[in-house]
Design a protein around this motif. Structure first.
Motif, mmCIF file in Angstrom:
data_model
loop_
_atom_site.group_PDB
_atom_site.id
_atom_site.type_symbol
_atom_site.label_atom_id
_atom_site.label_comp_id
_atom_site.label_asym_id
_atom_site.label_seq_id
_atom_site.Cartn_x
_atom_site.Cartn_y
_atom_site.Cartn_z
ATOM 1 N N PHE A 254 0.829 -1.206 0.000
ATOM 2 C CA PHE A 254 0.000 0.000 0.000
ATOM 3 C C PHE A 254 0.866 1.259 0.000
ATOM 4 C CE2 PHE A 254 -1.750 3.315 2.826
ATOM 5 C CZ PHE A 254 -2.847 3.726 2.075
ATOM 6 N N ASN A 255 1.928 1.246 0.795
ATOM 7 C CA ASN A 255 2.770 2.433 0.908
ATOM 8 C C ASN A 255 3.741 2.606 -0.249
ATOM 9 O OD1 ASN A 255 1.873 3.855 3.208
ATOM 10 N ND2 ASN A 255 2.736 2.266 4.518
ATOM 11 N N VAL A 256 3.907 1.562 -1.075
ATOM 12 C CA VAL A 256 4.592 1.794 -2.348
ATOM 13 C C VAL A 256 3.814 2.837 -3.126
ATOM 14 C CG1 VAL A 256 5.131 0.782 -4.602
ATOM 15 C CG2 VAL A 256 5.687 -0.467 -2.515
ATOM 16 N N TRP A 257 2.491 2.708 -3.082
ATOM 17 C CA TRP A 257 1.635 3.617 -3.856
ATOM 18 C C TRP A 257 1.466 4.966 -3.173
ATOM 19 C CZ3 TRP A 257 2.386 1.786 -8.089
ATOM 20 C CH2 TRP A 257 2.351 0.413 -8.335
ATOM 21 N N THR A 258 1.398 5.007 -1.847
ATOM 22 C CA THR A 258 1.326 6.323 -1.211
ATOM 23 C C THR A 258 2.609 7.099 -1.474
ATOM 24 O OG1 THR A 258 2.164 5.449 0.901
ATOM 25 C CG2 THR A 258 -0.218 5.531 0.610
#
Length: 485
Positions: free
Chosen positions: A29-33
């Motif tokens: 998820f935080n790859v994308w954030t």
């Protein structure tokens, strides 16, 4: 996985299949954030909002684009989970063990451009904060070097150097950094939006920016149709999809560390359609509210924060946006070329050295600033070059090989991916023709319709992938006939 008989020219520890797989849904998820929540991401979203004419139209176009992005990222992400290999190694299956250096270098060059663009955006946020001081403003206006103000150059070099510290300890440091940097930006974006909406006294779902202003701001962008038209909304969705063109290739650099496809799917659902739509919603609301408060269209968040009465709030915004941009640079523009350059010379270039090479190229590019200009045009021109490569790789993995690869042979000079002396001519022909139609002709000639460039990445995927499929099936059919004979 231990590779028996691996060639030193194809293998090192950084390129080997991932052994530790601890990137759960939150890390994915935080790859994308980290990738989306940047100054360039906000700038593009705000720019695309102008083509939609209203918040409702904007969410419709961005929503469609975000679902397409989720589907495409899942395709390459699953390949990363199943094989555990980074992008340049995965490319060996379709381009050959040596031919994979072609897509790797193309991806690395694109990353260097984006590395410079994102670093310039982050340093610009710091400059906007510093020139609130009169002496700094005077220095900014009076001293210049390399076609930029001296203050801009200093801030660029400082931000450029800070990014190198993040990757000193490899991919695990990248994971830890992005796990807090991405959420931090969400907090700042919400503060910025709420602050402006309160000052504006509310917003309208159907548009608060007059049509004559929208027409003036979008007239030279090369996007067909007037703001709010079907043609414009289709173009917005296409540009939004193209913005992620680089990560369609190398998302497997991250998904390879995911323990299973379920973790990948959960992280992608929350990180892509959900996160992208919410982020775009905040960007659109902020753009409308800023127009109501300041009477002008402000597409850069540092332009907005520079107008804050509170110096502390301006400082908080500048630092947060700078950190966010460091996050996307590390995720999208440092990791990929680090692996890509390492793939060319595994004996001599490690993950860290590959990243340093990319950073050095971005530093050399700074005086020329090739990323300056309209956001939509820059995204389409850079992203379109990678469409044919993506098309070839996905056609090969899903349509030719049915989602299965001999991973060990990806590291052997005499395995099934040797093709013609290590080069797969069919893949090179298909991607080359695709690049001509996706990027070269629409950007450097007038031979194609003006709207073609907006959809260049899509044409590249279709042309490159289609030609590759035909050539590959023909080759396989000829091989089967020869075997029977």
């Amino acid at each position: 996985m231990t590779i028996q008989g691996a060639s030193p020219a194809l293998y090192n520890e950084d390129l080997a299949p991932a052994k530790v797989r601890n990137w759960g849904p939150f890390s994915i998820f935080n790859v994308w954030t980290s990738d989306v929540h940047s100054l360039w991401g906000y700038y593009l979203a705000a720019s695309l909002f102008l083509f939609c004419g209203s918040l409702v139209n904007f969410l419709l176009a961005i929503g469609i684009g975000s679902l397409i992005i989720y589907f495409l990222m899942s395709m390459v992400g699953v390949a990363g989970v199943r094989t555990g290999v980074p992008f340049p190694v995965l490319a060996r299956a379709s381009f050959g063990i040596w031919g994979a250096n072609f897509p790797a270098i193309v991806r690395a060059i694109v990353a260097c451009f984006w590395y410079g663009a994102q670093t310039a955006a982050a340093s610009g946020a710091i400059v906007a904060l510093l020139i609130r001081n009169e002496s700094m403003l005077a220095f900014h206006q009076s001293s210049h070097v390399l076609s930029h103000s001296t203050l801009e150059v200093i801030c660029y070099v400082v931000i450029w150097a800070l990014q190198l510290l993040i990757i000193q300890r490899g991919m695990e440091t990248v994971r830890k950094f992005q796990d807090w940097a991405g959420p931090a930006v969400w907090v700042m974006m919400l503060i910025l939006a709420i602050y402006l909406v309160i000052k504006a006294g509310g917003i309208s779902l159907y548009g608060d920016i007059p049509m004559d202003v929208l027409l003036e701001k979008t007239k030279d962008a090369g996007v067909p149709g007037v703001p709010g038209s079907v043609e414009a909304l289709m173009a917005v969705a296409a540009i939004w999809v193209t913005y992620f063109a680089a990560l369609y290739l190398n998302f497997c650099d991250f998904s390879r560390y995911s323990p299973d496809e379920r973790s990948l799917r959960i992280g992608n659902i929350w990180g892509l359609p959900v996160n992208l739509i919410l982020f775009s919603l905040v960007a659109g609301i902020t753009t409308m509210a800023a127009f109501q408060v300041y009477g002008e269209v402000l597409l850069h968040p540092d332009q907005i924060s520079a107008k804050f009465d509170s110096w502390f709030l301006a400082l908080l915004a500048a630092l947060t946006f700078a950190v966010a941009t460091l996050g996307i640079n590390v995720v999208a523009n440092f990791v990929s070329p680090a692996f890509d350059f390492a793939n060319v010379f595994p004996r001599h270039i490690s993950f860290k050295r590959g990243g340093y090479i990319a950073a050095l190229i971005a530093l050399v590019l700074y005086p020329f600033a090739p990323w300056e200009g309209g956001a939509a045009h820059f995204v389409n021109m850079v992203g379109a070059t990678m469409g044919p490569i993506f098309g070839v790789m996905m056609v090969d993995y899903y349509m030719i090989r049915k989602g299965w690869l001999n991973v060990e042979d990806l590291y052997r000079e005499t395995g099934e991916y040797r093709f013609q002396g290590g080069w797969h001519v069919n893949a090179l022909i298909a991607s080359g023709i695709g690049i001509v139609f996706s990027s070269i002709l629409p950007n450097f000639t007038n031979w194609l319709p003006s709207w073609w460039g907006v959809y260049g990445w899509f044409f590249g995927v279709a042309i490159g992938g289609g030609i590759y499929y035909v050539l590959r099936r023909a080759a396989l059919g000829a091989g089967a006939t020869a075997a029977r004979a």
